[in-house]
Design a protein around this motif. Sequence first.
Motif, PDB file in Angstrom:
ATOM      1  N   ARG A   1       0.843  -1.205   0.000  1.00 39.81           N
ATOM      2  CA  ARG A   1       0.000   0.000   0.000  1.00 39.81           C
ATOM      3  C   ARG A   1       0.877   1.252   0.000  1.00 39.81           C
ATOM      4  O   ARG A   1       0.648   2.177  -0.772  1.00 39.81           O
ATOM      5  CB  ARG A   1      -0.904  -0.006   1.240  1.00 39.81           C
ATOM      6  CG  ARG A   1      -1.757   1.259   1.388  1.00 39.81           C
ATOM      7  CD  ARG A   1      -2.256   1.454   2.798  1.00 39.81           C
ATOM      8  NE  ARG A   1      -1.139   1.661   3.715  1.00 39.81           N
ATOM      9  CZ  ARG A   1      -1.184   1.376   5.017  1.00 39.81           C
ATOM     10  NH1 ARG A   1      -2.262   0.864   5.569  1.00 39.81           N
ATOM     11  NH2 ARG A   1      -0.127   1.592   5.784  1.00 39.81           N
ATOM     12  N   ASP A   2       1.877   1.268   0.873  1.00 33.21           N
ATOM     13  CA  ASP A   2       2.734   2.440   1.005  1.00 33.21           C
ATOM     14  C   ASP A   2       3.623   2.653  -0.214  1.00 33.21           C
ATOM     15  O   ASP A   2       4.099   3.769  -0.448  1.00 33.21           O
ATOM     16  CB  ASP A   2       3.579   2.336   2.273  1.00 33.21           C
ATOM     17  CG  ASP A   2       2.719   2.327   3.536  1.00 33.21           C
ATOM     18  OD1 ASP A   2       1.516   2.680   3.471  1.00 33.21           O
ATOM     19  OD2 ASP A   2       3.251   1.934   4.597  1.00 33.21           O
ATOM     20  N   SER A   3       3.866   1.605  -0.990  1.00 38.44           N
ATOM     21  CA  SER A   3       4.682   1.700  -2.206  1.00 38.44           C
ATOM     22  C   SER A   3       3.829   1.757  -3.464  1.00 38.44           C
ATOM     23  O   SER A   3       4.362   1.746  -4.577  1.00 38.44           O
ATOM     24  CB  SER A   3       5.623   0.493  -2.294  1.00 38.44           C
ATOM     25  OG  SER A   3       6.538   0.502  -1.228  1.00 38.44           O
ATOM     26  N   PHE A   4       2.514   1.821  -3.281  1.00 41.09           N
ATOM     27  CA  PHE A   4       1.593   1.769  -4.421  1.00 41.09           C
ATOM     28  C   PHE A   4       1.861   2.885  -5.429  1.00 41.09           C
ATOM     29  O   PHE A   4       1.926   2.645  -6.627  1.00 41.09           O
ATOM     30  CB  PHE A   4       0.143   1.811  -3.938  1.00 41.09           C
ATOM     31  CG  PHE A   4      -0.861   1.664  -5.043  1.00 41.09           C
ATOM     32  CD1 PHE A   4      -1.079   0.432  -5.622  1.00 41.09           C
ATOM     33  CD2 PHE A   4      -1.566   2.760  -5.510  1.00 41.09           C
ATOM     34  CE1 PHE A   4      -1.999   0.284  -6.654  1.00 41.09           C
ATOM     35  CE2 PHE A   4      -2.490   2.629  -6.533  1.00 41.09           C
ATOM     36  CZ  PHE A   4      -2.708   1.381  -7.113  1.00 41.09           C
ATOM     37  N   GLY A   5       2.027   4.111  -4.947  1.00 37.89           N
ATOM     38  CA  GLY A   5       2.268   5.254  -5.841  1.00 37.89           C
ATOM     39  C   GLY A   5       3.489   5.066  -6.723  1.00 37.89           C
ATOM     40  O   GLY A   5       3.379   5.169  -7.953  1.00 37.89           O
ATOM     41  N   PRO A   6       4.653   4.779  -6.131  1.00 35.18           N
ATOM     42  CA  PRO A   6       5.843   4.563  -6.958  1.00 35.18           C
ATOM     43  C   PRO A   6       5.715   3.349  -7.897  1.00 35.18           C
ATOM     44  O   PRO A   6       6.180   3.408  -9.037  1.00 35.18           O
ATOM     45  CB  PRO A   6       6.957   4.332  -5.933  1.00 35.18           C
ATOM     46  CG  PRO A   6       6.486   5.035  -4.702  1.00 35.18           C
ATOM     47  CD  PRO A   6       4.990   4.880  -4.709  1.00 35.18           C
ATOM     48  N   LEU A   7       5.067   2.280  -7.429  1.00 32.93           N
ATOM     49  CA  LEU A   7       4.873   1.114  -8.298  1.00 32.93           C
ATOM     50  C   LEU A   7       3.978   1.483  -9.485  1.00 32.93           C
ATOM     51  O   LEU A   7       4.291   1.166 -10.632  1.00 32.93           O
ATOM     52  CB  LEU A   7       4.255  -0.051  -7.520  1.00 32.93           C
ATOM     53  CG  LEU A   7       5.220  -0.859  -6.671  1.00 32.93           C
ATOM     54  CD1 LEU A   7       4.471  -1.683  -5.624  1.00 32.93           C
ATOM     55  CD2 LEU A   7       6.057  -1.770  -7.549  1.00 32.93           C
ATOM     56  N   GLU A   8       2.885   2.155  -9.189  1.00 33.34           N
ATOM     57  CA  GLU A   8       1.955   2.557 -10.247  1.00 33.34           C
ATOM     58  C   GLU A   8       2.636   3.516 -11.225  1.00 33.34           C
ATOM     59  O   GLU A   8       2.488   3.384 -12.438  1.00 33.34           O
ATOM     60  CB  GLU A   8       0.723   3.201  -9.616  1.00 33.34           C
ATOM     61  CG  GLU A   8      -0.393   3.465 -10.606  1.00 33.34           C
ATOM     62  CD  GLU A   8      -1.624   4.028  -9.934  1.00 33.34           C
ATOM     63  OE1 GLU A   8      -2.709   3.484 -10.184  1.00 33.34           O
ATOM     64  OE2 GLU A   8      -1.498   5.010  -9.169  1.00 33.34           O
ATOM     65  N   ALA A   9       3.414   4.465 -10.703  1.00 32.00           N
ATOM     66  CA  ALA A   9       4.126   5.422 -11.557  1.00 32.00           C
ATOM     67  C   ALA A   9       5.134   4.722 -12.473  1.00 32.00           C
ATOM     68  O   ALA A   9       5.398   5.189 -13.585  1.00 32.00           O
ATOM     69  CB  ALA A   9       4.834   6.466 -10.695  1.00 32.00           C
ATOM     70  N   ALA A  10       5.665   3.592 -12.006  1.00 26.39           N
ATOM     71  CA  ALA A  10       6.620   2.821 -12.810  1.00 26.39           C
ATOM     72  C   ALA A  10       5.909   1.839 -13.752  1.00 26.39           C
ATOM     73  O   ALA A  10       6.558   1.060 -14.440  1.00 26.39           O
ATOM     74  CB  ALA A  10       7.583   2.068 -11.895  1.00 26.39           C
ATOM     75  N   GLY A  11       4.569   1.878 -13.762  1.00 26.06           N
ATOM     76  CA  GLY A  11       3.812   1.053 -14.700  1.00 26.06           C
ATOM     77  C   GLY A  11       3.382  -0.299 -14.182  1.00 26.06           C
ATOM     78  O   GLY A  11       2.948  -1.151 -14.958  1.00 26.06           O
ATOM     79  N   TYR A  12       3.486  -0.528 -12.866  1.00 28.41           N
ATOM     80  CA  TYR A  12       3.125  -1.823 -12.296  1.00 28.41           C
ATOM     81  C   TYR A  12       1.712  -1.818 -11.736  1.00 28.41           C
ATOM     82  O   TYR A  12       1.277  -0.846 -11.108  1.00 28.41           O
ATOM     83  CB  TYR A  12       4.089  -2.201 -11.159  1.00 28.41           C
ATOM     84  CG  TYR A  12       5.476  -2.517 -11.640  1.00 28.41           C
ATOM     85  CD1 TYR A  12       5.784  -3.775 -12.144  1.00 28.41           C
ATOM     86  CD2 TYR A  12       6.476  -1.550 -11.606  1.00 28.41           C
ATOM     87  CE1 TYR A  12       7.065  -4.067 -12.596  1.00 28.41           C
ATOM     88  CE2 TYR A  12       7.758  -1.836 -12.048  1.00 28.41           C
ATOM     89  CZ  TYR A  12       8.040  -3.089 -12.553  1.00 28.41           C
ATOM     90  OH  TYR A  12       9.297  -3.369 -13.002  1.00 28.41           O
TER      91      TYR A  12
END
Length: 156
Positions: A54-65
């Motif tokens: 959850r806390d890493s969701f933004g960076p993961l989503e921004a990287a296309g994951y």
Amino acid sequence: MAQLEVGQQAPEFTLKNQHGDAVSLSDLRGSKVVLWFYPEAMTSACRSQACDFRDSFGPLEAAGYTVVGVSRDSVEKLASAAETDGLQYTLLSDPDHEVHEQYATWGEKSMYGRTVIGVKRSTFVLDEHGVITHTFYNTKAKGHLAMLNKRLAFGE
């Protein structure tokens, strides 16, 4: 079943999400996927790992994951976990552990010095075409996202 390997096509499946909707792996084509298998929602280690995602969701989503968690929990329990912990990604219910078996994340494991049958905490990273680019079998909940960040470079 033998462990999956990098370069293999990820096994196709359809499971219900925390809202009761059917989700197929093929629905996620076009985006990279972090597919993680965990033993049980709302237990200490699993909750910690879920909140790390959850806390890493933004960076993961921004990287296309796209992040997808899979457990043997009921749809209702997954809905409760998502609401309680503010999880904004997809959680899938595999109560008969059929998909766990396809991904070799169900079977014998060592737990507190005993051999038991259960879920082997594991994560798979898939490319936009559903091909496995990384496999992480028998991972630990603690530190898992930091390790993924190092391997995938999705951090801020």
